[in-house]
Every structure is written in structure tokens, then in C-alpha cells.
Design a protein around this motif. Structure first.
Motif, PDB file in Angstrom:
ATOM      1  N   HIS A  96       0.858  -1.186   0.000  1.00 52.20           N
ATOM      2  CA  HIS A  96       0.000   0.000   0.000  1.00 52.20           C
ATOM      3  C   HIS A  96       0.889   1.229   0.000  1.00 52.20           C
ATOM      4  O   HIS A  96       1.775   1.343   0.828  1.00 52.20           O
TER       5      HIS A  96
ATOM      6  N   GLY B 253      -2.040   5.784  -2.367  1.00 51.43           N
ATOM      7  CA  GLY B 253      -3.286   5.550  -3.089  1.00 51.43           C
ATOM      8  C   GLY B 253      -3.285   4.351  -4.008  1.00 51.43           C
ATOM      9  O   GLY B 253      -4.265   4.099  -4.698  1.00 51.43           O
TER      10      GLY B 253
ATOM     11  N   GLN C 280      -2.540   0.065  -4.487  1.00 48.97           N
ATOM     12  CA  GLN C 280      -2.411  -1.216  -3.804  1.00 48.97           C
ATOM     13  C   GLN C 280      -1.943  -2.246  -4.827  1.00 48.97           C
ATOM     14  O   GLN C 280      -2.600  -2.465  -5.846  1.00 48.97           O
TER      15      GLN C 280
ATOM     16  N   SER D 290      -6.545   2.517  -4.330  1.00 46.73           N
ATOM     17  CA  SER D 290      -7.088   2.286  -2.996  1.00 46.73           C
ATOM     18  C   SER D 290      -7.438   3.634  -2.377  1.00 46.73           C
ATOM     19  O   SER D 290      -6.556   4.413  -2.020  1.00 46.73           O
ATOM     20  N   ILE D 291      -8.729   3.921  -2.279  1.00 55.77           N
ATOM     21  CA  ILE D 291      -9.166   5.206  -1.739  1.00 55.77           C
ATOM     22  C   ILE D 291      -8.722   5.376  -0.287  1.00 55.77           C
ATOM     23  O   ILE D 291      -8.374   6.473   0.139  1.00 55.77           O
ATOM     24  N   ILE D 292      -8.705   4.291   0.467  1.00 46.99           N
ATOM     25  CA  ILE D 292      -8.283   4.370   1.871  1.00 46.99           C
ATOM     26  C   ILE D 292      -6.821   4.783   1.962  1.00 46.99           C
ATOM     27  O   ILE D 292      -6.461   5.666   2.745  1.00 46.99           O
ATOM     28  N   SER D 293      -5.971   4.175   1.167  1.00 43.72           N
ATOM     29  CA  SER D 293      -4.553   4.533   1.154  1.00 43.72           C
ATOM     30  C   SER D 293      -4.359   5.973   0.701  1.00 43.72           C
ATOM     31  O   SER D 293      -3.541   6.712   1.263  1.00 43.72           O
TER      32      SER D 293
ATOM     33  N   VAL E 171      -6.539   8.551   0.914  1.00 42.49           N
ATOM     34  CA  VAL E 171      -7.022   9.492   1.937  1.00 42.49           C
ATOM     35  C   VAL E 171      -6.085   9.517   3.140  1.00 42.49           C
ATOM     36  O   VAL E 171      -5.776  10.593   3.674  1.00 42.49           O
ATOM     37  N   MET E 172      -5.617   8.350   3.571  1.00 40.80           N
ATOM     38  CA  MET E 172      -4.713   8.309   4.726  1.00 40.80           C
ATOM     39  C   MET E 172      -3.403   9.033   4.435  1.00 40.80           C
ATOM     40  O   MET E 172      -2.904   9.790   5.274  1.00 40.80           O
ATOM     41  N   THR E 173      -2.847   8.810   3.267  1.00 45.27           N
ATOM     42  CA  THR E 173      -1.600   9.480   2.894  1.00 45.27           C
ATOM     43  C   THR E 173      -1.793  10.990   2.820  1.00 45.27           C
ATOM     44  O   THR E 173      -0.999  11.754   3.375  1.00 45.27           O
TER      45      THR E 173
END
Length: 101
Positions: free
Chosen positions: A47, A50, A52, A72-75, A77-79
Motif C-alpha cells: 500500500h 493511493g 495497492q 485504494s481510496i483508503i490509502s 485518503v490516509m496518505t
């Protein structure tokens, strides 16, 4: 409010630059250059910025390895959120330091 917009712009710019570097790295050698890696028995998941990448390794001679890349939307947003927070704190501290002197 100005610090928020500046931080958001820098965070999104750095996230997209990191995503591009990871994408080019994946195209060249099948790995993400800047990524957190999780290893399992026959799988590795990366990851970063954004993206994966999933590597599934063949366990018998007749099979072949499988590699896939997806957004990966989660990756993402977190980044972006981590970079945003870091830039915002730096701008806040720089502003405080400037006012004291």
C-alpha cells in the motif's frame, strides 16, 4: 484558513507525485517504490500513495505468479491526511515562531 488551503494543496500535490512515482516503479519492476508491505505465506500486499499492489506467488510448478495493481481510496485518503497534518503543523509552528521574534 489560508494555512488549511495551502496545506491541502501541498498534501494533494505530494500525494499525486508519490502515486505517479509508485505507478512508474510498478510498471518498471512490479513493485511500489514507496509502500508499506504486508507479507503472508503466498501473498504480499503493498500500500502506498493511493495504490495497492497484490503479489500472489505460485505454490506449484504448473501455476504462475499473479500481480495486480489497483487504486485504494483508503490509502489515498490516509496518505493525504498525514501529509496535510504534517504541513499544517509546520506552517502553524513557523507562524508562531515568526510572531515571537
Amino acid at each position: 484558513m489560508k494555512k488549511v488551503w495551502i496545506s491541502l494543496g501541498i498534501a494533494l500535490t505530494l500525494t499525486f507525485i508519490g502515486m505517479y512515482i509508485n505507478y512508474r516503479s510498478f510498471q518498471d519492476d512490479g513493485r511500489l517504490k514507496f509502500a508499506a508491505r504486508m507479507h503472508g505465506g503466498e501473498i504480499t500486499v503493498e500500500h502506498g500513495f493511493g495504490l495497492q499492489a497484490v503479489h500472489i506467488y505460485a505454490m506449484s510448478p504448473e501455476e504462475s505468479d499473479s500481480v495486480s495493481l489497483r487504486f485504494s481510496i483508503i490509502s489515498f485518503v490516509m496518505t493525504a491526511a498525514l501529509i496535510f497534518a504534517a504541513v499544517f503543523v509546520l506552517l502553524f509552528l513557523a507562524d508562531r515562531f515568526r510572531k515571537k521574534t
